[in-house]
Motif scaffolding. Sequence first.
Motif, mmCIF file in Angstrom:
data_model
loop_
_atom_site.group_PDB
_atom_site.id
_atom_site.type_symbol
_atom_site.label_atom_id
_atom_site.label_comp_id
_atom_site.label_asym_id
_atom_site.label_seq_id
_atom_site.Cartn_x
_atom_site.Cartn_y
_atom_site.Cartn_z
ATOM 1 N N ASP A 182 16.537 -16.750 -13.702
ATOM 2 C CA ASP A 182 15.126 -17.363 -13.082
ATOM 3 C C ASP A 182 15.357 -17.703 -11.560
ATOM 4 O O ASP A 182 16.672 -17.966 -11.520
ATOM 5 C CB ASP A 182 14.467 -18.486 -13.956
ATOM 6 C CG ASP A 182 13.503 -17.897 -14.737
ATOM 7 O OD1 ASP A 182 13.615 -16.679 -15.384
ATOM 8 O OD2 ASP A 182 12.634 -18.861 -15.231
ATOM 9 N N HIS A 184 14.564 -20.506 -10.344
ATOM 10 C CA HIS A 184 14.770 -22.031 -10.059
ATOM 11 C C HIS A 184 15.651 -22.556 -11.086
ATOM 12 O O HIS A 184 15.597 -23.077 -11.972
ATOM 13 C CB HIS A 184 13.354 -22.540 -10.284
ATOM 14 C CG HIS A 184 12.601 -21.943 -11.360
ATOM 15 N ND1 HIS A 184 11.395 -21.282 -10.981
ATOM 16 C CD2 HIS A 184 12.393 -21.617 -12.830
ATOM 17 C CE1 HIS A 184 10.927 -20.619 -12.194
ATOM 18 N NE2 HIS A 184 11.672 -21.027 -13.106
ATOM 19 N N HIS A 317 17.950 -25.026 -15.440
ATOM 20 C CA HIS A 317 16.506 -24.357 -15.066
ATOM 21 C C HIS A 317 15.556 -25.393 -15.192
ATOM 22 O O HIS A 317 15.604 -25.950 -15.865
ATOM 23 C CB HIS A 317 16.225 -23.273 -16.327
ATOM 24 C CG HIS A 317 15.053 -22.684 -16.629
ATOM 25 N ND1 HIS A 317 13.975 -23.163 -17.172
ATOM 26 C CD2 HIS A 317 14.317 -21.548 -15.550
ATOM 27 C CE1 HIS A 317 12.754 -22.346 -16.869
ATOM 28 N NE2 HIS A 317 13.061 -21.517 -15.942
ATOM 29 N N VAL A 318 14.714 -25.096 -14.017
ATOM 30 C CA VAL A 318 13.548 -26.152 -14.059
ATOM 31 C C VAL A 318 12.416 -25.868 -15.258
ATOM 32 O O VAL A 318 11.774 -24.705 -15.010
ATOM 33 C CB VAL A 318 12.889 -26.078 -12.465
ATOM 34 C CG1 VAL A 318 11.792 -27.188 -12.594
ATOM 35 C CG2 VAL A 318 13.990 -26.409 -11.631
ATOM 36 N N ARG A 320 8.822 -26.141 -16.568
ATOM 37 C CA ARG A 320 7.604 -26.647 -16.136
ATOM 38 C C ARG A 320 6.641 -26.762 -17.280
ATOM 39 O O ARG A 320 6.680 -26.266 -18.372
ATOM 40 C CB ARG A 320 7.012 -25.379 -15.373
ATOM 41 C CG ARG A 320 7.833 -25.267 -13.924
ATOM 42 C CD ARG A 320 7.083 -24.436 -13.137
ATOM 43 N NE ARG A 320 7.445 -23.015 -13.395
ATOM 44 C CZ ARG A 320 7.437 -22.206 -12.395
ATOM 45 N NH1 ARG A 320 7.215 -22.425 -11.240
ATOM 46 N NH2 ARG A 320 7.720 -20.814 -12.627
HETATM 47 MN MN MN Z 1 11.590 -20.247 -15.125
#
Ligand code: MN
Length: 530
Positions: A182, A184, A317-318, A320
């Motif tokens: 990904d 981020h 990994h961020v 959300r």
């Molecule tokens: Mn992601």
Amino acid sequence: MRRFVYCKVVLTTSLVWVLVDVFLLLYFSECNKCDDRKDRSLLPALRAVMSRTHEGPGEMGKAVIIPKEDQEKMKELFKINQFNLMASDMIALNRSLPDVRLDGCKTKVYPDDLPNTSIVIVFHNEAWSTLLRTVHSVINRSPRHLLVEILLVDDASERGRGNFMKLRGAAASRGQVITFLDAHCECTVGWLEPLLARIKEDRKAVVCPIIDVISDETFEYMAGSDMTYGGFNWKLNFRWYPVPQREMDRRKGDRTLPVRTPTMAGGLFSIDRSYFEEIGTYDPGMDIWGGENLEMSFRIWQCGGSLEIVTCSHVGHVFRKATPYSFPGGTGQVINKNNRRLAEVWMDEFKDFFYIISPGVVRVDYGDVSARKALREALQCKPFSWYLENIYPDSQIPRRYYSLGEIRNVETNQCVDNMGRKENEKVGFFNCHGMGGNQVFSYTADKEIRTDDLCLDVSRLNGPVVMLKCHHMKGNQMFEYDAERLTLLHVNSNQCLDMPSEEDKMVPTLRDCNGSRSQQWLLRNMTLSM
Ligand code: MN
Ligand code: UDP
């Protein structure tokens, strides 16, 4: 509107770094949709690269706390990407991270001739600082000779074409292995070698790192557990669940060995290039994202490969809480279509169970799946029942059950209802609506009453009925249904399930069994209405 662009980051000298950053800066400042970004500068993060000290914001993966006076601005910026952009912009692009590996991983020695890899990163309206931090972490923490290239693929479309773009990236890449990340992420020390080593051992092993959590609020780096693996719930949502004892036993208790996981989260994995092609890359009929990770997971297992979490590899990994994208028609329709394709091609008779739970899925136009079915034929893939029995015996889908449908009280003619509540909350009681959804419960052969991955649970005499993660240990989750008396006996307390009390109006409760009609329940079996 800009068209599809991808840029190849050629790794020749470290000077290229600066060029890449400058290029991306220019590139983004051309982005006409991103006016709100133009006046923000990457300078703080770049400056932090130049003069990095271990006290800088976010160093060693520490949380960044925004001062009071900036919190209004912080909240505004949060809306752009659904993470704390202000914090991310303050952190050095090459910030330091703790070594979160198990001790046994730190001393492992890998062969010299590991296969090399291309890194494919697809991004869609990504923030500069998170994207660049991903790239910096890959370069700084991967042995140079194993890294062929990093492909940054800009999904510049309005609609979003996540999978399609991953395929474009994969097609343009040259490495022996393709590693998807990904936009981020942050890779930690030693992340790459164990992934590649496992593929060298077995080219049909598709491998994921442990996905650590980078806080969306503070960018704090928090190690993920090697004791959770991927599964899915009744609605075919990907979920993390504890690694079962059988998988610990298979590895003889050695937590540094790869975990065989029923499903993968999707965005972060490595796969042998030729194997990726052999097993049919992605389903090109699926839109954007959602469902594709399960499609790939089922396909890998059913068609003779294996899916593993390599516990010595950690990538952050961020995560959300909300998606920053909006798509025409809404994300719900996209996911329904993808899930319908998934069920039609891979789930055999189990698709009916899924359609009972999610009737909306049956109403979508899911396109043509004949090519995917032909692929399944050509690869001589095993049935879904094989997958459930051998790879995911602890799945949330009850394979043997007495009933699947409403639980109706004879006295009030109302139904047990999960009210859309979550784990640890009380179960509800509501007028029966016959529409499935929150009133679908399964009374299983193990004598538990489940709604999805939660089980009705009572922990004290006369207590309310709470929903807890099913633990398969009977105990407080075991109910005995008497099909003649229509009672649901909670065995541990020797009390009967009864309608709600005066005080707790909407919550079914336990009482001493007394033969009253309020303690009689009808368990209905739903059928598929197509
Ligand atoms: Mn992601
Ligand atoms: N992405 C994309 N096009 C889309 C949606 C997502 O290229 O239409 C990219 C996105 O930038 C990210 C990756 O695909 O790099 C996964 O998306 P996201 O991070 O939103 O998914 P999540 O991690 O939240 O499941």
